[in-house]
Design a protein around this motif. Structure first.
Motif, PDB file in Angstrom:
ATOM      1  N   GLN A 111       0.811  -1.209   0.000  1.00  0.00           N
ATOM      2  CA  GLN A 111       0.000   0.000   0.000  1.00  0.00           C
ATOM      3  C   GLN A 111       0.851   1.270   0.000  1.00  0.00           C
ATOM      4  OE1 GLN A 111      -2.740  -0.246   3.299  1.00  0.00           O
ATOM      5  NE2 GLN A 111      -3.695  -2.103   2.513  1.00  0.00           N
ATOM      6  N   GLY A 112       2.183   1.133   0.052  1.00  0.00           N
ATOM      7  CA  GLY A 112       3.074   2.290   0.008  1.00  0.00           C
ATOM      8  C   GLY A 112       3.210   3.018   1.333  1.00  0.00           C
ATOM      9  N   LEU A 113       2.907   2.338   2.432  1.00  0.00           N
ATOM     10  CA  LEU A 113       2.997   2.981   3.744  1.00  0.00           C
ATOM     11  C   LEU A 113       4.345   2.760   4.418  1.00  0.00           C
ATOM     12  CD1 LEU A 113      -0.568   2.054   5.029  1.00  0.00           C
ATOM     13  CD2 LEU A 113       0.193   4.222   4.057  1.00  0.00           C
ATOM     14  N   VAL A 114       4.997   1.650   4.147  1.00  0.00           N
ATOM     15  CA  VAL A 114       6.314   1.357   4.712  1.00  0.00           C
ATOM     16  C   VAL A 114       7.217   0.815   3.616  1.00  0.00           C
ATOM     17  CG1 VAL A 114       5.386   0.831   7.018  1.00  0.00           C
ATOM     18  CG2 VAL A 114       5.786  -1.019   5.409  1.00  0.00           C
ATOM     19  N   ASP A 115       8.517   0.787   3.918  1.00  0.00           N
ATOM     20  CA  ASP A 115       9.466   0.184   2.988  1.00  0.00           C
ATOM     21  C   ASP A 115      10.576  -0.463   3.791  1.00  0.00           C
ATOM     22  OD1 ASP A 115      10.438  -0.594   0.537  1.00  0.00           O
ATOM     23  OD2 ASP A 115      11.610   1.240   0.241  1.00  0.00           O
ATOM     24  N   PHE A 116      11.142  -1.520   3.254  1.00  0.00           N
ATOM     25  CA  PHE A 116      12.280  -2.195   3.865  1.00  0.00           C
ATOM     26  C   PHE A 116      12.991  -2.984   2.787  1.00  0.00           C
ATOM     27  CE2 PHE A 116       8.421  -4.658   4.616  1.00  0.00           C
ATOM     28  CZ  PHE A 116       8.728  -5.896   4.097  1.00  0.00           C
TER      29      PHE A 116
ATOM     30  N   ASP B 263      16.928 -11.168  10.377  1.00  0.00           N
ATOM     31  CA  ASP B 263      16.711  -9.810   9.857  1.00  0.00           C
ATOM     32  C   ASP B 263      16.397  -8.785  10.946  1.00  0.00           C
ATOM     33  OD1 ASP B 263      17.054 -10.541   7.159  1.00  0.00           O
ATOM     34  OD2 ASP B 263      15.015 -11.327   7.085  1.00  0.00           O
ATOM     35  N   ASN B 264      16.840  -9.038  12.186  1.00  0.00           N
ATOM     36  CA  ASN B 264      16.518  -8.126  13.285  1.00  0.00           C
ATOM     37  C   ASN B 264      17.052  -6.710  13.076  1.00  0.00           C
ATOM     38  OD1 ASN B 264      15.024  -9.984  14.639  1.00  0.00           O
ATOM     39  ND2 ASN B 264      16.550 -10.417  16.211  1.00  0.00           N
ATOM     40  N   HIS B 265      18.118  -6.559  12.289  1.00  0.00           N
ATOM     41  CA  HIS B 265      18.722  -5.229  12.100  1.00  0.00           C
ATOM     42  C   HIS B 265      18.276  -4.544  10.808  1.00  0.00           C
ATOM     43  CE1 HIS B 265      21.061  -5.683  15.681  1.00  0.00           C
ATOM     44  NE2 HIS B 265      21.495  -6.866  15.251  1.00  0.00           N
ATOM     45  N   VAL B 266      17.335  -5.146  10.081  1.00  0.00           N
ATOM     46  CA  VAL B 266      16.799  -4.517   8.879  1.00  0.00           C
ATOM     47  C   VAL B 266      15.951  -3.314   9.295  1.00  0.00           C
ATOM     48  CG1 VAL B 266      15.224  -4.805   6.921  1.00  0.00           C
ATOM     49  CG2 VAL B 266      16.825  -6.622   7.513  1.00  0.00           C
ATOM     50  N   VAL B 267      16.190  -2.179   8.658  1.00  0.00           N
ATOM     51  CA  VAL B 267      15.480  -0.942   9.004  1.00  0.00           C
ATOM     52  C   VAL B 267      14.179  -0.857   8.208  1.00  0.00           C
ATOM     53  CG1 VAL B 267      15.611   1.567   9.024  1.00  0.00           C
ATOM     54  CG2 VAL B 267      17.644   0.213   9.535  1.00  0.00           C
ATOM     55  N   ILE B 268      13.110  -0.542   8.921  1.00  0.00           N
ATOM     56  CA  ILE B 268      11.798  -0.352   8.304  1.00  0.00           C
ATOM     57  C   ILE B 268      11.517   1.147   8.309  1.00  0.00           C
ATOM     58  CG2 ILE B 268       9.333  -0.828   8.505  1.00  0.00           C
ATOM     59  CD1 ILE B 268      10.196  -3.457   9.941  1.00  0.00           C
ATOM     60  N   TYR B 269      11.164   1.681   7.144  1.00  0.00           N
ATOM     61  CA  TYR B 269      10.892   3.103   6.980  1.00  0.00           C
ATOM     62  C   TYR B 269       9.398   3.340   6.903  1.00  0.00           C
ATOM     63  CZ  TYR B 269      15.776   3.041   5.561  1.00  0.00           C
ATOM     64  OH  TYR B 269      17.129   2.852   5.516  1.00  0.00           O
ATOM     65  N   LEU B 270       8.882   4.255   7.727  1.00  0.00           N
ATOM     66  CA  LEU B 270       7.482   4.645   7.653  1.00  0.00           C
ATOM     67  C   LEU B 270       7.391   5.775   6.631  1.00  0.00           C
ATOM     68  CD1 LEU B 270       4.631   4.260   8.795  1.00  0.00           C
ATOM     69  CD2 LEU B 270       5.178   5.996  10.495  1.00  0.00           C
ATOM     70  N   LEU B 271       6.727   5.542   5.521  1.00  0.00           N
ATOM     71  CA  LEU B 271       6.680   6.508   4.425  1.00  0.00           C
ATOM     72  C   LEU B 271       5.564   7.535   4.585  1.00  0.00           C
ATOM     73  CD1 LEU B 271       7.309   4.055   1.475  1.00  0.00           C
ATOM     74  CD2 LEU B 271       8.972   5.439   2.726  1.00  0.00           C
ATOM     75  N   GLU B 272       4.554   7.216   5.324  1.00  0.00           N
ATOM     76  CA  GLU B 272       3.422   8.140   5.464  1.00  0.00           C
ATOM     77  C   GLU B 272       3.215   8.509   6.897  1.00  0.00           C
ATOM     78  OE1 GLU B 272      -1.176   7.659   4.734  1.00  0.00           O
ATOM     79  OE2 GLU B 272      -0.027   7.619   2.878  1.00  0.00           O
TER      80      GLU B 272
END
Length: 165
Positions: free
Chosen positions: A141-146, A156-165
């Motif tokens: 839905q384009g709300l987060v990215d990783f 994958d505990n250190h993978v960063v999740i970006y909140l886009l909205e």
């Protein structure tokens, strides 16, 4: 030997037989009604073996292909499920906002809220056991990215999740 109490009067026997026949007749009629309705329903079911060739089979590319019949219980359940998942996606975004940290990712001064998957997993597991599925839906839905296609706990505990909205 029969006593007087054991001997039934002819009128009493006739009424018992009539009641029995009436209830069996009612059962038979109800069964026949159900059977007829079911056969009619199956005539319109494209997956039934008794489908007539005149019944329109759904065609790929049409708007109704792969969709439930409008107004059906299946359509209602699908809409309810969509609403429920949307609420879970919104709750996930709220959790990311509350535990995430603002970061300047592009160097242009615009800050994006980020959180590591491990931290999010520890916090979100008490809310829902479907974190990865909800993350995938939120990304769609384009709300987060990783990075990556799938996230695995531990690996994958250190993978960063970006909140886009």
């Amino acid at each position: 030997m029969e006593s007087e109490d054991d001997v039934h009067a002819p009128a009493q026997l006739r009424s018992d037989v009539a009641v029995c026949r009436a209830s069996v007749k009612g059962l038979k009629e109800n069964w026949q009604k159900w059977s007829t309705e079911h056969q009619e329903c199956q005539k319109h079911n494209p997956f039934s073996h008794s489908t007539r060739p005149s019944v329109a089979v759904p065609q790929r590319g049409r708007d109704d292909y792969g969709r439930p019949v409008e107004g059906s219980m299946t359509e209602r359940r699908g809409k309810d499920a969509h609403t429920h998942i949307s609420e879970e996606v919104q709750e996930l975004c709220h959790v990311i906002r509350s535990i995430g940290e603002p970061r300047d990712t592009c160097g242009d001064g615009e800050k994006v809220i980020t959180v590591e998957f491990g931290k999010l997993f520890e916090r979100y597991v008490t809310i829902s056991n479907k974190l990865v599925g909800i993350l995938l839906r939120a990304r769609k839905q384009g709300l987060v990215d990783f990075e990556g296609e799938m996230l695995w706990q531990g690996k994958d505990n250190h993978v960063v999740i970006y909140l886009l909205e």
